[in-house]
Design an enzyme around this catalytic site. Structure first.
Site, PDB file in Angstrom:
ATOM      1  N   GLU A  39       0.842  -1.247   0.162  1.00 18.48           N
ATOM      2  CA  GLU A  39      -0.240  -0.196   0.415  1.00 18.48           C
ATOM      3  C   GLU A  39       0.608   0.880   0.183  1.00 18.48           C
ATOM      4  OE1 GLU A  39      -3.136   0.371  -0.484  1.00 18.48           O
ATOM      5  OE2 GLU A  39      -3.533  -2.031  -0.902  1.00 18.48           O
ATOM      6  N   CYS A 194     -12.407   1.820 -14.509  1.00 18.99           N
ATOM      7  CA  CYS A 194     -12.886   3.677 -14.299  1.00 18.99           C
ATOM      8  C   CYS A 194     -11.952   4.507 -14.652  1.00 18.99           C
ATOM      9  CB  CYS A 194     -13.464   3.629 -12.594  1.00 18.99           C
ATOM     10  SG  CYS A 194     -13.979   5.265 -13.119  1.00 18.99           S
ATOM     11  N   CYS A 201     -16.896   2.327 -20.015  1.00 23.30           N
ATOM     12  CA  CYS A 201     -17.845   2.445 -19.383  1.00 23.30           C
ATOM     13  C   CYS A 201     -18.297   1.173 -19.932  1.00 23.30           C
ATOM     14  CB  CYS A 201     -18.469   3.819 -19.631  1.00 23.30           C
ATOM     15  SG  CYS A 201     -17.960   4.662 -19.029  1.00 23.30           S
ATOM     16  N   CYS A 204     -17.842  -1.622 -17.093  1.00 20.32           N
ATOM     17  CA  CYS A 204     -18.228  -0.834 -15.599  1.00 20.32           C
ATOM     18  C   CYS A 204     -19.509  -1.770 -15.300  1.00 20.32           C
ATOM     19  CB  CYS A 204     -18.522   0.029 -15.546  1.00 20.32           C
ATOM     20  SG  CYS A 204     -18.509   0.172 -14.141  1.00 20.32           S
ATOM     21  N   CYS A 210     -24.103   4.795 -12.749  1.00 21.88           N
ATOM     22  CA  CYS A 210     -23.518   6.002 -12.735  1.00 21.88           C
ATOM     23  C   CYS A 210     -23.833   7.435 -13.033  1.00 21.88           C
ATOM     24  CB  CYS A 210     -22.786   6.073 -13.249  1.00 21.88           C
ATOM     25  SG  CYS A 210     -20.839   6.733 -13.899  1.00 21.88           S
TER      26      CYS A 210
END
Length: 353
Positions: A39, A194, A201, A204, A210
């Site tokens: 991370e 995204c 899209c 997605c 959205c």
DNA sequence: AAACCGGGGCG
DNA sequence: CGCCCAGGTTT
């Protein structure tokens, strides 16, 4: 909220089970330590770049104790080229804190994790959810982009009101179950579908809820930061070589640019290299200008004018000491080097061979 | 050339 | 809290 959180999470999870990434190195044996290191690296860099750094880092520092026991120079060496070196120093400091305060085991309580240097709210939540399955909300750059589009959150996400709104949405959407998969899924969605530009899209799972997509305004989100004008700065870098094929490096102060890294002596553009050398008992056999180069930071551009200086054989008065070494690029002790210094050392080897 | 990115530090 | 800082990559 115009979206039912249960439906949203269910769609994201269904997508994840078919399309999510599961083969990343830190996803194998996802201990808190391994997820934590990943991370921190991923905060500044994309997955593809991080992977080789991560592998090398984990081979050298397989657990918290080995990281805590290592000298800072070795940690910075493994970070060389990644940038944002304060994060490597924070990682190292945090490892030492964990050994001191938590008997070498990564803490499992959110507040304890948040208290470690270099770990904020999102990173703490990511580590504890991905490694231990705890229920925490995350909000990294990928998630911000997804949420800003789905809910048409106006404004640049760095601004506080925008950030607060995104956290509020993110918390409402975080499911009770399968939080690890959901959080990973949201990051994957931002990273693979995204995208900042040219989002897919059609692929997605939440396209039909959205709002930005519905209004054909995906490109308008998230809001952009207004461009800051970057200043220009110039320095001379003295690449001083001795007859042993070593170069003089000095340790930079712990804070500021390239904090804690080893770099060439720097002079202002009006300073005289001859005087600088003479003041230290050095004298140049030959001085040659190398091609100037520009290195960009977020707040300014640095114009680097390197001077290749071959030092006379006669007794050198500059000795290795605290914060100063004659460094052999081939077989020297590993140290943290900034990208421009690495680049210059590479060119040096091409010149000399 | 401009956008991007999470957290620390300071006033 | 609001603002500035840091570095290399991608677009």
């Amino acid at each position: 909220m115009t979206v039912n959180p249960d439906i949203f999470a269910a769609r994201v999870l269904a997508w994840f089970h078919r399309h999510g990434r599961r083969d990343l190195p830190w996803q194998q044996q996802p201990t808190s330590y391994r997820v934590w290191v990943s991370e921190i690296m991923l905060q500044q860099t994309q997955v593809r770049t991080v992977i080789p750094y991560y592998q090398r880092f984990m081979e050298t520092f397989p657990d918290i104790r080995s990281l805590a026991a290592a000298p800072e120079d070795q940690v910075l060496h493994h970070w060389s080229g990644l940038g944002y070196y304060a994060r490597a120093r924070n990682l190292h400091r945090a490892a030492r804190q964990i050994v001191e305060k938590h008997a070498g085991r990564f803490p499992a309580r959110f507040e304890e994790v948040l208290a470690l240097p270099g770990i904020g709210e999102s990173t703490a939540g990511a580590v504890l959810s991905l490694s231990l399955g705890q229920r925490h909300t995350i909000l990294d750059g990928n998630v911000k982009r997804v949420l800003a589009r789905v809910f048409m959150v106006e404004g640049w996400p760095g601004r506080s009101p925008v950030q607060r709104r995104l956290w509020e949405i993110a918390r409402q959407l975080t499911p009770e179950q399968e939080v690890a998969a959901y959080n990973q899924a949201m990051m994957d969605l931002g990273a693979t579908v995204c995208l900042r530009s040219r989002p897919d899209c059609a692929g997605c799972p939440v396209m039909d809820c959205c709002q930005a997509h519905g209004q054909d305004r995906v490109r308008d989100f998230p809001g952009r930061r207004k461009a800051a004008k970057r200043r220009e700065r110039s320095v001379q870098m003295l690449v001083i070589c001795n007859s042993e094929g070593e170069v003089l490096l000095r340790k930079r102060p712990p804070t500021g640019i390239w904090g804690g890294l080893w770099s060439f002596p720097e002079l202002g553009m009006d300073d005289k290299p001859d005087e600088w050398l003479a003041a230290r008992g050095l004298s140049a056999e030959c001085i040659r200008e190398l091609a100037p180069r520009r290195h960009s930071f977020s707040h300014f551009h640095l114009h680097i004018h390197p001077l290749l200086i071959l030092q006379k054989k006669t007794g050198c008065q500059v000795l290795d000491g605290d914060g100063q070494v004659w460094y052999n690029p081939g077989n020297g002790q590993r140290r943290g080097l900034s990208a421009p210094v690495q680049q210059l050392l590479l060119e040096l080897q091409r010149i000399s061979t």
